[in-house]
Design a protein around this motif. Structure first.
Motif, mmCIF file in Angstrom:
data_model
loop_
_atom_site.group_PDB
_atom_site.id
_atom_site.type_symbol
_atom_site.label_atom_id
_atom_site.label_comp_id
_atom_site.label_asym_id
_atom_site.label_seq_id
_atom_site.Cartn_x
_atom_site.Cartn_y
_atom_site.Cartn_z
ATOM 1 N N ARG A 128 -22.570 -1.297 29.283
ATOM 2 C CA ARG A 128 -23.702 -2.031 30.139
ATOM 3 C C ARG A 128 -24.723 -2.483 29.110
ATOM 4 O O ARG A 128 -24.951 -1.908 28.042
ATOM 5 N N ARG A 140 -23.133 -0.917 18.673
ATOM 6 C CA ARG A 140 -23.082 -1.378 19.849
ATOM 7 C C ARG A 140 -24.181 -2.593 19.932
ATOM 8 O O ARG A 140 -24.860 -2.768 21.172
ATOM 9 N N CYS A 141 -24.663 -3.164 18.946
ATOM 10 C CA CYS A 141 -25.579 -4.259 18.991
ATOM 11 C C CYS A 141 -25.247 -5.560 18.476
ATOM 12 O O CYS A 141 -24.124 -5.612 17.763
ATOM 13 N N HIS A 151 -27.910 -1.956 27.468
ATOM 14 C CA HIS A 151 -29.211 -0.803 27.517
ATOM 15 C C HIS A 151 -30.297 -1.501 27.243
ATOM 16 O O HIS A 151 -31.333 -1.129 28.000
ATOM 17 N N ARG A 152 -30.469 -2.285 26.432
ATOM 18 C CA ARG A 152 -31.868 -2.980 26.478
ATOM 19 C C ARG A 152 -31.392 -4.238 25.342
ATOM 20 O O ARG A 152 -30.508 -4.591 25.005
ATOM 21 N N ARG A 154 -28.108 -0.679 14.933
ATOM 22 C CA ARG A 154 -27.439 0.662 15.430
ATOM 23 C C ARG A 154 -26.081 0.179 16.065
ATOM 24 O O ARG A 154 -25.792 -0.971 15.770
ATOM 25 N N ALA A 160 -31.976 -5.334 31.632
ATOM 26 C CA ALA A 160 -31.823 -3.878 31.298
ATOM 27 C C ALA A 160 -31.014 -2.874 32.247
ATOM 28 O O ALA A 160 -31.384 -3.044 33.703
ATOM 29 N N GLY A 161 -29.936 -2.438 32.007
ATOM 30 C CA GLY A 161 -28.894 -1.660 32.998
ATOM 31 C C GLY A 161 -27.818 -2.541 33.564
ATOM 32 O O GLY A 161 -27.022 -1.955 34.322
ATOM 33 N N GLU A 189 -28.551 -4.401 23.019
ATOM 34 C CA GLU A 189 -27.978 -3.131 22.558
ATOM 35 C C GLU A 189 -27.013 -2.804 23.805
ATOM 36 O O GLU A 189 -27.704 -2.699 25.033
ATOM 37 N N LEU A 190 -25.800 -2.472 23.757
ATOM 38 C CA LEU A 190 -25.159 -2.067 24.836
ATOM 39 C C LEU A 190 -24.913 -0.511 24.796
ATOM 40 O O LEU A 190 -25.288 0.058 24.069
ATOM 41 N N ASP A 191 -24.906 0.069 26.158
ATOM 42 C CA ASP A 191 -24.800 1.411 26.343
ATOM 43 C C ASP A 191 -23.232 1.870 26.079
ATOM 44 O O ASP A 191 -22.234 1.131 25.904
ATOM 45 N N ALA A 192 -23.082 3.202 26.054
ATOM 46 C CA ALA A 192 -21.541 3.679 25.849
ATOM 47 C C ALA A 192 -20.711 3.341 26.963
ATOM 48 O O ALA A 192 -19.369 2.902 26.745
#
Ligand SMILES: Cc1cc2nc3c(=O)[nH]c(=O)nc-3n(C[C@H](O)[C@H](O)[C@H](O)COP(=O)(O)OP(=O)(O)OC[C@H]3O[C@@H](n4cnc5c(N)ncnc54)[C@H](O)[C@@H]3O)c2cc1C
Length: 291
Positions: free
Chosen positions: A209, A178-179, A211-212, A176, A235-236, A203-206
């Motif tokens: 940070r 941002r990985c 994400h997981r 996906r 995470a986070g 995997e980063l969030d938008a």
């Protein structure tokens, strides 16, 4: 040393293989590339009266992009995976793990199904399957089933496969946005099994940070293992808040029993594993940030 004599079967369908395994019982064993099984037979560490070859079944080979995932037939060679542009694009961790397996002569014959069914604790593909949450597809006289990687590897060279069950394919989620992915290992000589290794997926969030993330270790116990506690704690987090230098120690400190053997002590394996986690984390993060 030569193997004990055996009868060779070359069926042309998966159903036929399963029927043969059911009819012949414990005296029968599936053979794929033979890169792990044949040395065991030659050294008489294992003896089977019947070998059932998966190599003639076209339906057990191939790489197919499906909705958000990639299916790989169990009898697909490691060399075919190494050369696949689809795998390089959609499952980069698998692509990067493949050249670390033995030598090219081994990868020309060895299959993904053989590697995953053999389940060597130091093998790359089981660790990648665990980190990416791959799904193992099987066929037996009881029908088809799908086994998540987290439930598949049950111990040293043992899996959730029943004796009459054929691994038919492995499905990996496609990458996906941002990985980032990385695999690092240390082996005494080029082409040897790893003393210890780590595979990381981030995997980063938008907002940039974490994400997981997934941290998998191999060569450090009877099966590949996830550092689940460390993954959950990360995470986070903001990426600058993660002290990559300490991450390896944190991830390996929670592991269960680590074996000592002729190649390395348990303590040394843990130290190498920690260094591999840190190195893989840094590379995977760099890729995720630039993705
Ligand atoms: C010198 C050397 C170095 C190596 N280095 C590495 C390494 O660094 N990393 C690594 O991961 N591997 C390494 N290998 C092992 C190699 O990857 C093998 O190819 C792999 O472990 C087994 O794949 P195979 O297709 O040859 O299976 P086989 O040897 O034919 O079979 C292995 C086992 O899997 C079972 N099996 C095979 N296919 C199926 C199926 N579809 N369904 C159910 N059961 C099945 C067989 O019954 C057998 O028990 C090395 C091998 C050698 C000889």
């Amino acid at each position: 040393v030569k193997p004990a004599s055996f009868e060779y079967h070359a069926p042309s369908s998966a159903q036929e293989i399963v029927s043969l395994l059911a009819d012949l019982g414990e005296e029968a064993k599936v053979i794929a590339g033979g890169q792990s099984l044949v040395p065991m037979l030659a050294l008489r560490l294992a003896v089977f009266e019947h070998l059932v070859d998966v190599g003639r079944v076209a339906g057990l080979r191939g790489i197919e992009q499906r909705d958000g995932s990639v299916w790989i037939g169990a009898a697909t060679t490691q060399a075919a995976i190494e050369q696949s542009a689809k795998i390089a694009e959609a499952v980069p961790l698998l692509a990067r793990a493949t050249p670390l397996i033995g030598h090219f002569q081994i990868r020309n014959r060895g299959t993904i199904g053989g590697s995953i069914a053999h389940a060597d604790a130091a093998a790359e593909y089981p660790a990648v399957a665990l980190v990416l949450d791959a799904q193992m597809e099987t066929l037996s006289p009881r029908g088809r089933r799908v086994i998540p990687a987290a439930e598949f590897f049950t111990g040293t060279w043992s899996t959730a496969l029943a004796a009459d069950e054929l691994l038919t394919g492995v499905t990996f989620p496609a990458r996906r946005a941002r990985c980032g992915f990385a695999i690092e290992e240390f082996a005494s000589r080029l082409g040897d099994f790893a003393i210890a290794g780590a595979a990381v997926a981030i995997e980063l969030d938008a907002g940039g940070r974490i994400h997981r993330c997934r941290i998998g270790l191999f060569g450090l116990g009877p099966t590949p293992q996830r550092a689940s506690g460390t993954e959950a704690a990360l995470a986070g987090s903001g990426i600058a808040d993660v002290a990559a230098g300490d991450l390896g120690q944190t991830a390996t400190s929670a592991l269960g029993s680590v074996q000592s053997d002729l190649h390395a002590s348990a303590d040394y394996r843990k130290q190498v594993g920690a260094a591999m986690v840190t190195a893989a984390w840094q590379r995977a993060l760099q890729e995720a940030v630039n993705a």
